[in-house]
Scaffold this motif. Structure first.
Motif: not given
Length: 428
Positions: A215-216, A221-224, A273-274
């Motif tokens: 999950x993290x 991966x999506x956060x950048x 992750x958050x």
């Protein structure tokens, strides 16, 4: 959520090209003064109007759920019954209580400012009290009601020792999880304030994606985005609960060149992750704000929940982040942060770690009818010793003892009021 419920609908916020592709939803509750007598005179402005819920996640349904839950949380912290309150001067109380004298307070310099709206507490003047449970002492105590609820109009000068904020408010179907969530937010905001007010040179956090859970790793991966750089730091304080601080840099967008965020969790991976999904929601909110025109520095004496963050996001403000972006600093891995021991109870562990630093954890049940009817608990968690995050620059509670004791306990030396950062805080 229903056409006739607290939240009638949620709205999907658009993600700009190149930004992290998270689902972001907003849940509005309209004009709460229609049903909450304490909010008569409510205005849809940057202060009172900040009660919508926002949720971000990998998928739309999860984002909507978080948004609706946050809307319920914001609504609940604005709801109280005068019949449930005790009105008395502190010296008249016979029940156990937590004195406002223990709460964060402005310094003498702040009180002397013309744009400071707070005044020193006077124990001889009656104030309103509400019952709380001390998780530290395991007993019922009275706490100042103005420290619990949002937008409470002061009924005496002594209620002007603080301002109500949403920090520590939480909802969950499990009351222990709600209390833990509220407590983690208090610890997070304490770390945010300490880090910025003292310009702490926080250690950098090294994150190896291969060592993250699934999950993290997906959040990471999506956060950048392709034009974004996220720098992570260890902002864990002497409270011993992991706090991750992030600065998101965007060289291609001068009006949103840097934004900051922080998360707190007993599991450092969950905190990481958050932080990516919260940065995504914050970026959307700030972009909407700066589209309306240049973001100047807000007046020091006004509430500005998002104004200071928008002001500091401009590329020409990059130098004020030098303590985070420049110079050598230690580098830590996630496994070096103080996580939760195997088999340990998360809430009990968090409470004990704060107690070891002389801080008391208090919880007030603010569950509304709307929450109860859907099996939810709403709470407000208070830690009188913690440093609050203030959105009023002239009221930063610079007389709070922990503001100067905590950096010393963390190995940064003991600062004083003269060295406090003069720049408005950049978090929203």
């Amino acid at each position: 959520m229903s056409p006739y419920g607290l939240v009638s609908r949620t709205t999907s916020a658009p993600v700009a090209d190149g930004d992290p592709d998270f689902a972001v939803h907003v849940a509005g509750i309209g004009d709460p003064s229609a049903v909450l007598p304490g909010l008569r005179g409510w205005r849809a402005d940057g202060d009172m109007g900040n009660i919508n819920g926002v949720g971000s996640a990998l998928g739309a349904e999860h984002a909507r759920l978080i948004a609706v839950a946050e809307a319920l949380e914001r609504y609940s912290v604005c709801a109280w019954h005068e019949d449930d309150l005790v009105v008395a001067a502190e010296k008249e109380l016979t029940d156990a209580h937590v004195s406002p004298a223990r709460w964060p307070r402005c310094s003498e310099r702040e009180f002397a400012r013309d744009d400071c709206g707070l005044v020193p507490y006077d124990p001889s003047v009656p104030i309103r009290w509400v019952r709380a449970w001390s998780l530290t002492r395991r007993r019922t105590v009275l706490v100042p009601a103005v420290a619990v609820y949002l937008h409470m109009t002061p009924q005496s000068p002594s209620e002007l020792f603080t301002r109500g904020v949403t920090t520590g408010a939480a909802v969950h179907s499990d009351i222990r999880s709600a209390v833990l969530g509220g407590l983690l937010e208090v610890v997070e905001r304490d770390a945010l304030s300490l880090s910025w007010l003292h310009r702490l040179r926080l250690p950098a956090l090294a994150v190896d994606p291969a060592r993250l859970d699934a999950t993290t790793r997906a959040y990471h991966a999506r956060g950048t985005g392709r034009h974004l750089e996220v720098r992570l730091f260890d902002a864990t304080t002497d409270f011993g609960i992991p706090v991750v601080y992030a600065v998101q840099l965007a060289e291609h967008e001068e009006s949103l060149a840097q934004i900051v965020c922080a998360t707190c969790d007993l599991d450092p991976q969950r905190a990481v992750g958050k932080i990516y999904r919260e940065l995504a929601a914050l970026r959307i909110a700030l972009r909407d704000h700066v589209r309306r025109g240049p973001a100047g520095r807000p007046d020091d004496g006004t509430v500005s929940v998002i104004g200071s963050a928008a002001y500091n996001a401009s590329l020409d403000r990059r130098p004020v982040f030098a303590h985070l972006l420049e110079g050598d600093r230690p580098v830590r891995g996630l496994d070096e942060l103080p996580g939760l021991p195997a088999g340990a109870d998360p809430l009990a562990t968090a409470v004990s770690r704060l107690a070891a630093r002389g801080a008391e954890v208090l919880a007030v049940d603010i569950t509304t009818d709307e929450a109860r009817q859907v099996g939810m608990h709403a709470v407000k968690v208070l830690v009188p010793e913690a440093v609050p995050l203030s959105f009023i620059h002239s009221e930063r509670y610079l007389g709070t003892p922990r503001l100067y004791a905590a950096p010393a306990a963390m190995g940064y030396g003991r600062p004083d009021e003269d060295s406090v950062n003069p720049e408005p805080q950049p978090f929203a």
